[in-house]
Motif scaffolding. Structure first.
Motif, PDB file in Angstrom:
ATOM      1  N   VAL A  41       0.852  -1.186   0.000  1.00 41.40           N
ATOM      2  CA  VAL A  41       0.000   0.000   0.000  1.00 41.40           C
ATOM      3  C   VAL A  41       0.886   1.233   0.000  1.00 41.40           C
ATOM      4  CG1 VAL A  41      -1.774   1.308   1.227  1.00 41.40           C
ATOM      5  CG2 VAL A  41      -1.786  -1.186   1.319  1.00 41.40           C
ATOM      6  N   VAL A  42       0.618   2.157  -0.917  1.00 41.34           N
ATOM      7  CA  VAL A  42       1.355   3.419  -0.970  1.00 41.34           C
ATOM      8  C   VAL A  42       0.350   4.563  -0.886  1.00 41.34           C
ATOM      9  CG1 VAL A  42       2.908   4.888  -2.283  1.00 41.34           C
ATOM     10  CG2 VAL A  42       3.188   2.402  -2.379  1.00 41.34           C
ATOM     11  N   TYR A  43       0.603   5.500   0.005  1.00 43.74           N
ATOM     12  CA  TYR A  43      -0.260   6.674   0.186  1.00 43.74           C
ATOM     13  C   TYR A  43       0.261   7.789  -0.718  1.00 43.74           C
ATOM     14  CZ  TYR A  43      -2.337   4.094   3.981  1.00 43.74           C
ATOM     15  OH  TYR A  43      -2.998   3.125   4.700  1.00 43.74           O
ATOM     16  N   ALA A  44      -0.439   7.977  -1.829  1.00 42.28           N
ATOM     17  CA  ALA A  44       0.064   8.833  -2.903  1.00 42.28           C
ATOM     18  C   ALA A  44       0.209  10.289  -2.486  1.00 42.28           C
ATOM     19  CB  ALA A  44      -0.845   8.716  -4.127  1.00 42.28           C
ATOM     20  N   ARG A  45      -0.768  10.830  -1.798  1.00 43.56           N
ATOM     21  CA  ARG A  45      -0.688  12.249  -1.435  1.00 43.56           C
ATOM     22  C   ARG A  45       0.390  12.508  -0.393  1.00 43.56           C
ATOM     23  NH1 ARG A  45      -5.892  15.297  -0.007  1.00 43.56           N
ATOM     24  NH2 ARG A  45      -6.494  13.395   1.101  1.00 43.56           N
ATOM     25  N   ASP A  46       0.576  11.567   0.531  1.00 41.48           N
ATOM     26  CA  ASP A  46       1.676  11.721   1.482  1.00 41.48           C
ATOM     27  C   ASP A  46       3.014  11.737   0.749  1.00 41.48           C
ATOM     28  OD1 ASP A  46      -0.191  11.747   3.466  1.00 41.48           O
ATOM     29  OD2 ASP A  46       0.187   9.698   4.169  1.00 41.48           O
ATOM     30  N   PHE A  47       3.146  10.843  -0.224  1.00 41.73           N
ATOM     31  CA  PHE A  47       4.377  10.769  -1.019  1.00 41.73           C
ATOM     32  C   PHE A  47       4.564  12.049  -1.841  1.00 41.73           C
ATOM     33  CE2 PHE A  47       6.473   9.539  -5.060  1.00 41.73           C
ATOM     34  CZ  PHE A  47       7.694   9.145  -4.558  1.00 41.73           C
ATOM     35  N   PHE A  48       3.475  12.540  -2.420  1.00 41.92           N
ATOM     36  CA  PHE A  48       3.531  13.743  -3.249  1.00 41.92           C
ATOM     37  C   PHE A  48       3.893  14.963  -2.408  1.00 41.92           C
ATOM     38  CE2 PHE A  48       1.324  16.954  -6.077  1.00 41.92           C
ATOM     39  CZ  PHE A  48       2.182  16.796  -7.154  1.00 41.92           C
ATOM     40  N   ASP A  49       3.331  15.046  -1.208  1.00 44.63           N
ATOM     41  CA  ASP A  49       3.673  16.151  -0.300  1.00 44.63           C
ATOM     42  C   ASP A  49       5.156  16.129   0.050  1.00 44.63           C
ATOM     43  OD1 ASP A  49       1.068  16.966  -0.309  1.00 44.63           O
ATOM     44  OD2 ASP A  49       0.565  16.152   1.665  1.00 44.63           O
ATOM     45  N   ASP A  50       5.666  14.934   0.266  1.00 39.99           N
ATOM     46  CA  ASP A  50       7.089  14.797   0.586  1.00 39.99           C
ATOM     47  C   ASP A  50       7.954  15.233  -0.590  1.00 39.99           C
ATOM     48  OD1 ASP A  50       9.171  13.822   2.459  1.00 39.99           O
ATOM     49  OD2 ASP A  50       9.570  12.367   0.861  1.00 39.99           O
ATOM     50  N   MET A  51       7.515  14.925  -1.810  1.00 39.80           N
ATOM     51  CA  MET A  51       8.245  15.369  -3.003  1.00 39.80           C
ATOM     52  C   MET A  51       8.247  16.886  -3.095  1.00 39.80           C
ATOM     53  SD  MET A  51       7.151  12.616  -5.963  1.00 39.80           S
ATOM     54  CE  MET A  51       8.306  13.321  -7.146  1.00 39.80           C
ATOM     55  N   HIS A  52       7.121  17.523  -2.753  1.00 43.22           N
ATOM     56  CA  HIS A  52       7.040  18.985  -2.755  1.00 43.22           C
ATOM     57  C   HIS A  52       8.037  19.585  -1.768  1.00 43.22           C
ATOM     58  CE1 HIS A  52       4.016  20.687  -5.390  1.00 43.22           C
ATOM     59  NE2 HIS A  52       3.193  19.668  -5.140  1.00 43.22           N
ATOM     60  N   LYS A  53       8.067  19.025  -0.587  1.00 37.52           N
ATOM     61  CA  LYS A  53       8.961  19.551   0.452  1.00 37.52           C
ATOM     62  C   LYS A  53      10.425  19.453   0.034  1.00 37.52           C
ATOM     63  CE  LYS A  53       5.803  18.392   4.238  1.00 37.52           C
ATOM     64  NZ  LYS A  53       5.563  17.498   5.398  1.00 37.52           N
ATOM     65  N   GLU A  57      -3.749  17.607  -8.536  1.00 36.95           N
ATOM     66  CA  GLU A  57      -2.799  17.138  -7.529  1.00 36.95           C
ATOM     67  C   GLU A  57      -2.983  15.652  -7.237  1.00 36.95           C
ATOM     68  OE1 GLU A  57      -2.669  19.357  -3.950  1.00 36.95           O
ATOM     69  OE2 GLU A  57      -1.958  21.205  -4.916  1.00 36.95           O
ATOM     70  N   MET A  58      -4.232  15.215  -7.128  1.00 40.44           N
ATOM     71  CA  MET A  58      -4.488  13.802  -6.848  1.00 40.44           C
ATOM     72  C   MET A  58      -4.059  12.919  -8.011  1.00 40.44           C
ATOM     73  SD  MET A  58      -8.097  13.721  -4.774  1.00 40.44           S
ATOM     74  CE  MET A  58      -8.204  14.395  -3.099  1.00 40.44           C
ATOM     75  N   THR A  59      -4.245  13.440  -9.225  1.00 41.83           N
ATOM     76  CA  THR A  59      -3.799  12.688 -10.394  1.00 41.83           C
ATOM     77  C   THR A  59      -2.283  12.613 -10.427  1.00 41.83           C
ATOM     78  OG1 THR A  59      -5.744  13.409 -11.653  1.00 41.83           O
ATOM     79  CG2 THR A  59      -3.867  12.567 -12.917  1.00 41.83           C
ATOM     80  N   MET A  96     -12.076   6.384  -9.920  1.00 44.32           N
ATOM     81  CA  MET A  96     -11.988   7.824 -10.127  1.00 44.32           C
ATOM     82  C   MET A  96     -11.064   8.122 -11.313  1.00 44.32           C
ATOM     83  SD  MET A  96     -13.972   9.177  -7.879  1.00 44.32           S
ATOM     84  CE  MET A  96     -13.504  10.894  -7.686  1.00 44.32           C
ATOM     85  N   PRO A  97     -11.208   9.312 -11.909  1.00 43.66           N
ATOM     86  CA  PRO A  97     -10.342   9.664 -13.039  1.00 43.66           C
ATOM     87  C   PRO A  97      -8.862   9.765 -12.671  1.00 43.66           C
ATOM     88  CG  PRO A  97     -12.272  11.100 -12.972  1.00 43.66           C
ATOM     89  CD  PRO A  97     -12.254  10.328 -11.686  1.00 43.66           C
ATOM     90  N   TYR A  98      -8.556   9.940 -11.376  1.00 44.18           N
ATOM     91  CA  TYR A  98      -7.167  10.162 -10.970  1.00 44.18           C
ATOM     92  C   TYR A  98      -6.248   9.048 -11.468  1.00 44.18           C
ATOM     93  CZ  TYR A  98      -9.999  12.710  -7.511  1.00 44.18           C
ATOM     94  OH  TYR A  98     -10.939  13.490  -6.898  1.00 44.18           O
ATOM     95  N   GLU A  99      -6.565   7.813 -11.090  1.00 43.96           N
ATOM     96  CA  GLU A  99      -5.703   6.700 -11.478  1.00 43.96           C
ATOM     97  C   GLU A  99      -5.807   6.392 -12.968  1.00 43.96           C
ATOM     98  OE1 GLU A  99      -9.406   5.396  -9.292  1.00 43.96           O
ATOM     99  OE2 GLU A  99      -7.612   6.466  -8.675  1.00 43.96           O
ATOM    100  N   HIS A 100      -6.979   6.635 -13.534  1.00 46.26           N
ATOM    101  CA  HIS A 100      -7.167   6.401 -14.974  1.00 46.26           C
ATOM    102  C   HIS A 100      -6.260   7.326 -15.782  1.00 46.26           C
ATOM    103  CE1 HIS A 100      -9.331   5.124 -18.552  1.00 46.26           C
ATOM    104  NE2 HIS A 100      -9.605   6.381 -18.856  1.00 46.26           N
ATOM    105  N   GLU A 101      -6.306   8.619 -15.448  1.00 44.74           N
ATOM    106  CA  GLU A 101      -5.469   9.580 -16.158  1.00 44.74           C
ATOM    107  C   GLU A 101      -3.984   9.380 -15.821  1.00 44.74           C
ATOM    108  OE1 GLU A 101      -6.468  11.595 -18.454  1.00 44.74           O
ATOM    109  OE2 GLU A 101      -8.580  11.073 -18.228  1.00 44.74           O
ATOM    110  N   ALA A 102      -3.714   9.014 -14.580  1.00 43.70           N
ATOM    111  CA  ALA A 102      -2.321   8.857 -14.159  1.00 43.70           C
ATOM    112  C   ALA A 102      -1.628   7.731 -14.921  1.00 43.70           C
ATOM    113  CB  ALA A 102      -2.255   8.581 -12.656  1.00 43.70           C
ATOM    114  N   VAL A 103      -2.282   6.588 -15.074  1.00 46.73           N
ATOM    115  CA  VAL A 103      -1.631   5.469 -15.747  1.00 46.73           C
ATOM    116  C   VAL A 103      -1.511   5.722 -17.251  1.00 46.73           C
ATOM    117  CG1 VAL A 103      -3.671   4.021 -16.255  1.00 46.73           C
ATOM    118  CG2 VAL A 103      -1.461   2.945 -15.706  1.00 46.73           C
TER     119      VAL A 103
END
Length: 401
Positions: A217-229, A246-248, A280-287
């Motif tokens: 399990v990977v928490y995408a927004r937590d990971f993305f926030d860490d990338m921002h920092k 952002e979610m995408t 949701m469109p997030y994962e659809h658009e992301a992949v």
């Protein structure tokens, strides 16, 4: 067909493992049609569907877990320390449901007793109809799920475990990528389907997986926030945050890190087979973005398969869809081509799948459209069992034709 670099010392892998109950669930998969994009070659160099070449991404809320049913319709609660929620669109709805925190301990205790004791011993003859009206309401004392809800949760849990077991047999890396926060998935499992606690483990994007037969399990927004920092993501410069984007992007970056790590097991390994499921469109658009942004070598033939599923599903819809997907997952993995299927908005999802996969017999099965929220629930488990038997025969006949 694209030419592939053959994997050194790889073995032929045209069969899949048996199901947990010992019945043969798996099919060698040359499909029934032989078009340019849906042909399966049995040549040893064509290993894109091997578990070591197949990467599977799964969303959590309303894709695997009946979030809308449990928290919005049944109005059950999650313990306060676990209530991070799915975030974004769904989070405000969750917050409205948490009005009686004093009953949290009683709810969790009742849920644990219900899942671990009465339901597991219940015979199907005593189970209420699949789509019973009683399932819409919780215990009148507010102490947890009703008897019918408990039975529905038990059937969903079995379907989920069977589905994930098949997924792990088809891929050496199955990753749940969620936009939820904190330990949401683990909390859901611990409180609603504890049988999966030894199957699903948290991890970092691109990091080492939990091992064979396990799911990360990977928490995408937590990971993305860490990338921002860390300055690894460039801001668009706008003061107005586009949360959908952002979610995408959060899911895209997790998928990218996972793919780079997975397709790095031997020199010259190319990306081959990536399958994604979400509501949701997030994962659809992301992949899809993952595939389009890939700078691939000339020898690479990457297959991107994305399934956009109905959202806000009922627990009976989700259970039936998991049962259907357990049978169909080997077909999706072995399909030699790209798939971009919007089953959420399709008028007839079964027809859409049948045409995309080149399997006319799939549509002829008449599998209950309740799996996609297009019809009423089957009246009983016998009807579901028969529909699954017909589906399994159809897939088997197509595979060995």
């Amino acid at each position: 067909m694209c030419e592939e670099i053959a994997q050194p010392n790889a073995t032929e892998a045209n069969t899949l493992p048996d199901s947990p109950d010992g019945k043969s669930e798996v099919l060698d998969w040359p499909p029934s049609t032989k078009s340019q994009r849906s042909r399966i070659s049995l040549d040893s160099s064509d290993r894109y569907a091997d578990p070591g070449q197949t990467l599977i991404f799964l969303d959590w809320d309303d894709t695997l877990f009946p979030t809308s049913e449990i928290f919005n319709r049944w109005q059950l609660e999650m313990p306060a320390q676990n209530a991070h929620g799915a975030g974004g669109i769904r989070s405000s709805g969750f917050q409205r449901q948490r009005r009686h925190r004093g009953r949290v301990a009683a709810i969790c205790s009742a849920m644990a007793r219900a899942l671990l004791h009465p339901c597991r011993g219940a015979s199907r003859s005593k189970v209420e109809p699949f789509g019973s009206e009683e399932s819409k309401h919780g215990d009148s004392m507010g102490n947890g799920p009703s008897k019918v809800q408990c039975q529905l949760l038990e059937q969903w849990g079995i379907a989920l475990e069977d589905y994930l077991t098949v997924a792990c047999g088809l891929s050496d890396r199955v990753v749940i990528v969620t936009n939820a926060r904190g330990n949401w998935v683990e909390a859901c499992i611990r409180n609603f389907v504890p049988r999966l606690q030894d199957l699903v483990f948290p991890g970092s994007a691109g990091g080492q997986g939990p091992g064979p037969g396990k799911i990360k399990v990977v928490y995408a927004r937590d990971f993305f926030d860490d990338m921002h920092k860390k300055g690894r993501v460039v801001s668009n410069g706008s003061k107005v945050r586009d949360k959908v984007r952002e979610m995408t992007q959060a899911k895209f970056h997790v998928m990218k890190h996972e793919a780079k790590a997975f397709y790095n097991s031997y020199p010259g390994q190319t990306w081959k087979n990536i399958v994604s499921f979400g509501d949701m469109p997030y994962e659809h658009e992301a992949v899809l973005e993952l595939g389009m942004s890939r700078r691939s070598p000339a020898s690479e033939c990457l297959r991107i398969k994305s399934f956009l599923l109905p959202n806000c599903c009922s627990i009976t819809e989700l259970t039936l869809r998991l049962k259907f997907s357990r049978v169909m997952l080997p077909v999706y993995v072995h399909f030699d081509g790209d798939l971009q299927l919007n089953l959420r908005d399709a008028e007839d999802p079964l027809k859409e799948l049948s045409e995309a996969l080149g399997l006319p017999g799939l549509f002829a099965t008449g599998f209950p459209r309740h799996a996609w929220g297009r019809s009423e629930a089957p009246k009983g488990y016998e009807q579901i069992d028969e529909a699954l038997r017909v589906l399994e025969r159809t897939v088997a006949d197509s595979a060995f034709r």
